[in-house]
Motif scaffolding. Structure first.
Motif, PDB file in Angstrom:
ATOM      1  N   LEU A 113       0.828  -1.214   0.000  1.00  8.90           N
ATOM      2  CA  LEU A 113       0.000   0.000   0.000  1.00  8.90           C
ATOM      3  C   LEU A 113       0.859   1.261   0.000  1.00  8.90           C
ATOM      4  CD1 LEU A 113      -2.880  -0.860   2.523  1.00  8.90           C
ATOM      5  CD2 LEU A 113      -2.961  -0.872   0.012  1.00  8.90           C
ATOM      6  N   ILE A 114       1.950   1.230   0.746  1.00 14.35           N
ATOM      7  CA  ILE A 114       2.877   2.373   0.756  1.00 14.35           C
ATOM      8  C   ILE A 114       3.380   2.621  -0.665  1.00 14.35           C
ATOM      9  CG2 ILE A 114       5.169   3.154   1.517  1.00 14.35           C
ATOM     10  CD1 ILE A 114       4.620   1.452   4.124  1.00 14.35           C
ATOM     11  N   GLN A 115       3.807   1.565  -1.337  1.00  9.63           N
ATOM     12  CA  GLN A 115       4.332   1.700  -2.692  1.00  9.63           C
ATOM     13  C   GLN A 115       3.247   2.160  -3.664  1.00  9.63           C
ATOM     14  OE1 GLN A 115       6.030  -2.241  -2.920  1.00  9.63           O
ATOM     15  NE2 GLN A 115       8.076  -1.451  -2.433  1.00  9.63           N
ATOM     16  N   LEU A 116       2.027   1.700  -3.470  1.00  2.98           N
ATOM     17  CA  LEU A 116       0.905   2.145  -4.297  1.00  2.98           C
ATOM     18  C   LEU A 116       0.707   3.652  -4.138  1.00  2.98           C
ATOM     19  CD1 LEU A 116      -1.605   1.260  -6.067  1.00  2.98           C
ATOM     20  CD2 LEU A 116      -2.862   1.227  -3.883  1.00  2.98           C
ATOM     21  N   ALA A 117       0.666   4.119  -2.895  1.00  5.10           N
ATOM     22  CA  ALA A 117       0.476   5.548  -2.637  1.00  5.10           C
ATOM     23  C   ALA A 117       1.613   6.375  -3.230  1.00  5.10           C
ATOM     24  CB  ALA A 117       0.357   5.798  -1.129  1.00  5.10           C
ATOM     25  N   VAL A 118       2.833   5.911  -3.070  1.00  3.79           N
ATOM     26  CA  VAL A 118       3.980   6.657  -3.604  1.00  3.79           C
ATOM     27  C   VAL A 118       3.952   6.660  -5.129  1.00  3.79           C
ATOM     28  CG1 VAL A 118       6.500   6.805  -3.695  1.00  3.79           C
ATOM     29  CG2 VAL A 118       5.362   6.298  -1.534  1.00  3.79           C
ATOM     30  N   ASN A 159       3.850  14.427  -9.216  1.00  7.39           N
ATOM     31  CA  ASN A 159       5.107  15.156  -9.404  1.00  7.39           C
ATOM     32  C   ASN A 159       5.681  14.983 -10.812  1.00  7.39           C
ATOM     33  OD1 ASN A 159       5.215  16.198  -6.835  1.00  7.39           O
ATOM     34  ND2 ASN A 159       6.355  14.471  -6.030  1.00  7.39           N
ATOM     35  N   LEU A 160       4.906  14.337 -11.688  1.00  7.68           N
ATOM     36  CA  LEU A 160       5.293  14.096 -13.083  1.00  7.68           C
ATOM     37  C   LEU A 160       6.533  13.218 -13.204  1.00  7.68           C
ATOM     38  CD1 LEU A 160       4.641  17.679 -14.538  1.00  7.68           C
ATOM     39  CD2 LEU A 160       3.028  15.780 -14.260  1.00  7.68           C
ATOM     40  N   ASN A 161       6.735  12.336 -12.248  1.00  5.62           N
ATOM     41  CA  ASN A 161       7.875  11.415 -12.244  1.00  5.62           C
ATOM     42  C   ASN A 161       7.392  10.059 -12.774  1.00  5.62           C
ATOM     43  OD1 ASN A 161       9.935   9.616 -11.686  1.00  5.62           O
ATOM     44  ND2 ASN A 161      10.210  10.278  -9.572  1.00  5.62           N
ATOM     45  N   ARG A 218       6.075   4.233 -12.408  1.00  2.51           N
ATOM     46  CA  ARG A 218       6.094   2.880 -12.978  1.00  2.51           C
ATOM     47  C   ARG A 218       6.819   1.903 -12.063  1.00  2.51           C
ATOM     48  NH1 ARG A 218       7.570   5.078 -18.792  1.00  2.51           N
ATOM     49  NH2 ARG A 218       5.520   5.045 -19.775  1.00  2.51           N
ATOM     50  N   GLY A 219       7.954   2.330 -11.555  1.00  3.62           N
ATOM     51  CA  GLY A 219       8.748   1.464 -10.689  1.00  3.62           C
ATOM     52  C   GLY A 219       8.010   1.054  -9.430  1.00  3.62           C
ATOM     53  N   LEU A 220       7.342   2.003  -8.790  1.00  2.35           N
ATOM     54  CA  LEU A 220       6.621   1.689  -7.559  1.00  2.35           C
ATOM     55  C   LEU A 220       5.416   0.807  -7.819  1.00  2.35           C
ATOM     56  CD1 LEU A 220       7.338   2.612  -4.641  1.00  2.35           C
ATOM     57  CD2 LEU A 220       8.520   3.864  -6.394  1.00  2.35           C
ATOM     58  N   ILE A 277       1.874  12.175 -18.911  1.00  4.55           N
ATOM     59  CA  ILE A 277       1.648  12.062 -17.469  1.00  4.55           C
ATOM     60  C   ILE A 277       1.003  13.324 -16.906  1.00  4.55           C
ATOM     61  CG2 ILE A 277       3.958  12.851 -16.828  1.00  4.55           C
ATOM     62  CD1 ILE A 277       3.869  10.806 -14.510  1.00  4.55           C
ATOM     63  N   SER A 278       1.279  14.476 -17.511  1.00  7.15           N
ATOM     64  CA  SER A 278       0.719  15.728 -16.990  1.00  7.15           C
ATOM     65  C   SER A 278      -0.791  15.815 -17.179  1.00  7.15           C
ATOM     66  CB  SER A 278       1.403  16.933 -17.642  1.00  7.15           C
ATOM     67  OG  SER A 278       1.103  16.981 -19.016  1.00  7.15           O
ATOM     68  N   GLU A 279      -1.346  14.919 -17.995  1.00 14.11           N
ATOM     69  CA  GLU A 279      -2.788  14.898 -18.218  1.00 14.11           C
ATOM     70  C   GLU A 279      -3.398  13.622 -17.637  1.00 14.11           C
ATOM     71  OE1 GLU A 279      -3.181  15.338 -22.442  1.00 14.11           O
ATOM     72  OE2 GLU A 279      -2.164  17.273 -22.428  1.00 14.11           O
ATOM     73  N   PHE A 280      -2.814  13.133 -16.548  1.00 16.46           N
ATOM     74  CA  PHE A 280      -3.247  11.869 -15.971  1.00 16.46           C
ATOM     75  C   PHE A 280      -4.730  11.900 -15.623  1.00 16.46           C
ATOM     76  CE2 PHE A 280      -3.809   8.844 -12.430  1.00 16.46           C
ATOM     77  CZ  PHE A 280      -3.463   7.690 -13.120  1.00 16.46           C
ATOM     78  N   ASP A 281      -5.394  10.787 -15.872  1.00 16.38           N
ATOM     79  CA  ASP A 281      -6.812  10.614 -15.561  1.00 16.38           C
ATOM     80  C   ASP A 281      -6.921  10.077 -14.130  1.00 16.38           C
ATOM     81  OD1 ASP A 281      -9.465   9.926 -15.323  1.00 16.38           O
ATOM     82  OD2 ASP A 281      -9.485   8.552 -17.028  1.00 16.38           O
TER      83      ASP A 281
END
Length: 121
Positions: free
Chosen positions: A50-55, A62-64, A69-71, A110-114
């Motif tokens: 859950l921590i990784q999901l939230a991050v 933060n547009l990272n 993807r990694g998390l 990513i800046s237009e994430f749904d």
């Protein structure tokens, strides 16, 4: 384990859920991180997922894209062990949301994430 400690663990978990539901992903991560690091949990791997999901979702804010993807990829093997429902959370829903999120990130900016893709947990 005493009753007070159990109450604190329950509060931290629920505060994390509330923060996640409000899209306050950093706060959700903080609550769950406190729970995960401060207490011996039988389901520590679930909380870590859950921590990784939230991050992951925090990274999107933060547009990272690489961090997100990694998390998401790290949390899937942890959460999959708790299918189909765990702690009243639909794990299949989370996993489907992760798949949809990763697919979206592959095809869109990513800046237009749904944000409707975030699982309702």
């Amino acid at each position: 384990m005493n009753i007070k400690e159990e109450e604190i663990k329950k509060k931290l978990f629920n505060y994390g859920l509330k923060a996640f539901r409000n899209h306050d992903f950093y706060d959700a991560h903080e609550y769950w991180e406190d729970l995960w690091s401060d207490y011996r949990l039988t389901d520590a791997k679930f909380i870590q997922g859950l921590i990784q999901l939230a991050v992951g979702y925090f990274h999107i804010s933060n547009l990272n894209i690489n961090g997100a993807r990694g998390l998401f990829k790290k949390c899937v093997p942890k959460l999959i062990e708790y299918k189909p429902i765990y702690r009243n959370i639909d794990i299949d829903l989370i996993l489907n949301s992760i798949d949809q999120t990763l697919e979206y990130l592959d095809k869109n900016d990513i800046s237009e994430f749904d944000w409707t893709l975030v699982p309702k947990i």
